[in-house]
Design a protein around this motif. Structure first.
Motif, PDB file in Angstrom:
ATOM      1  N   THR A 106      -4.706   3.555  -0.043  1.00 24.10           N
ATOM      2  CA  THR A 106      -4.062   4.706  -0.183  1.00 24.10           C
ATOM      3  C   THR A 106      -2.713   4.653   0.333  1.00 24.10           C
ATOM      4  O   THR A 106      -2.718   4.340   1.566  1.00 24.10           O
ATOM      5  N   GLN A 130      -4.423   4.726  -4.591  1.00 20.68           N
ATOM      6  CA  GLN A 130      -4.106   6.034  -4.698  1.00 20.68           C
ATOM      7  C   GLN A 130      -2.739   6.559  -3.963  1.00 20.68           C
ATOM      8  O   GLN A 130      -2.475   5.697  -3.054  1.00 20.68           O
ATOM      9  N   PRO A 168       0.366  13.866  -6.361  1.00 21.16           N
ATOM     10  CA  PRO A 168      -0.573  13.437  -5.506  1.00 21.16           C
ATOM     11  C   PRO A 168      -1.434  14.765  -4.997  1.00 21.16           C
ATOM     12  O   PRO A 168      -1.030  16.068  -5.170  1.00 21.16           O
ATOM     13  N   THR A 262     -10.715   4.015  -1.883  1.00 15.67           N
ATOM     14  CA  THR A 262      -9.605   4.893  -1.649  1.00 15.67           C
ATOM     15  C   THR A 262     -10.038   6.176  -0.821  1.00 15.67           C
ATOM     16  O   THR A 262     -11.167   6.381  -0.382  1.00 15.67           O
ATOM     17  N   ASP A 264      -9.799   9.388  -1.445  1.00 18.51           N
ATOM     18  CA  ASP A 264     -10.604  10.275  -2.293  1.00 18.51           C
ATOM     19  C   ASP A 264     -12.006   9.753  -2.355  1.00 18.51           C
ATOM     20  O   ASP A 264     -13.011  10.549  -2.193  1.00 18.51           O
TER      21      ASP A 264
END
Ligand SMILES: [Zn+2]
Length: 274
Positions: A106, A130, A168, A262, A264
């Protein structure tokens, strides 16, 4: 915790007033009996000031609002995060390594650097990483007014969306610094504030070995690791140590059975052991 959104600087201003008031009362021999209440006020004011400042600058607390630091999970997963890029040639070198090991990461991008390196941003997104918001000018949000904070965040989301097609939904305030107003502005935009649980102070370039050791020994299931492929908006300091350390961290943690995901994905793992 705080329903009234007050700036940290205002709280510290008020506490300074209380501390000075307490000291003056004591100096004038007022409120001294049966206890020295003036001195008590001053000490309490200083203690609250130190506490609030630590809450604003340390990553691992939710005093001013919910931040994501790590995930509680029984699975061996970790998230690599890189701040301050894109910054050529280091971001490219890092992307090559991530591709070689098939590791997603990320990137918390600085808007000004995004605008200077659109191709690099496209590559980061294209290669499955990400993207996060790290403000436009990498400013200290504790020293910025409300309008500036909003502009810093919105402008960055806009330039990233213009290049990748998606804005984002995660943000990392520069240095991790936040107060109730910063958190409110992020919440209004549905931006999750992501801090970190493992850092090595790689930005001081202490040596590849040191960065790797400091990182690896702190990692556990669900850790969010902070590293830097950039250097604020200055883009002057070399980042070759961080890039080389990233390779070694990946090799070491993979050998220990960790899987890289990532931000997330790691946040979705939080419920695993509950
Ligand atoms: Zn930064």
């Amino acid at each position: 915790m705080f329903d009234i959104k007050i700036r940290l600087i205002s709280m510290l201003g008020l506490l300074t007033f209380i501390v000075l008031g307490g000291l003056i009362l004591d100096y004038r021999k007022m409120l001294r009996r049966p206890k020295r209440i003036g001195i008590g006020m001053a000490v309490l004011g200083i203690a609250i000031g130190v506490f609030l400042t630590l809450c604003a600058v340390l990553p691992d607390n939710n005093v001013f609002g919910k931040v994501f630091v790590e995930s509680e999970t029984s699975r061996k997963v970790v998230a690599l995060t890189f701040d301050d890029g894109p910054y050529s040639p280091y971001t490219e070198q890092l992307l090559d390594i991530l591709k070689e090991y098939n590791v997603p990461a990320t990137f918390f991008l600085v808007g000004e650097n995004v605008q200077k390196n659109p191709e690099l941003v496209r590559r980061i997104a294209y290669e499955g990483h990400q993207l996060g918001n790290h403000t436009y000018h990498h400013v200290d949000l504790l020293k910025s007014d409300k309008k500036t904070i909003a502009e810093e965040v919105d402008h960055t989301s806009k330039v990233i969306a213009a290049i990748t097609g998606t804005a984002p939904h995660v943000v990392r305030p520069p240095h991790g610094f936040r107060d109730p107003v910063v958190m409110e502005i992020m919440a209004e935009r549905s931006l999750k504030v992501v801090e970190w649980s493992v850092m090595s102070r790689d930005w001081t370039n202490p040596g590849v070995e040191v960065i790797v050791d400091r990182t690896v020994k702190k990692v556990k299931n669900g850790s969010i690791i902070l590293l830097h492929d950039g250097d604020g908006t200055a883009s002057e300091a070399p980042r070759i140590q961080s890039v080389e350390a990233a390779r070694r961290i990946i090799q070491t943690l993979m050998a220990q059975g960790y899987q890289f995901v990532t931000v997330d994905e790691i946040l979705n793992k939080t419920e695993d052991i509950k």
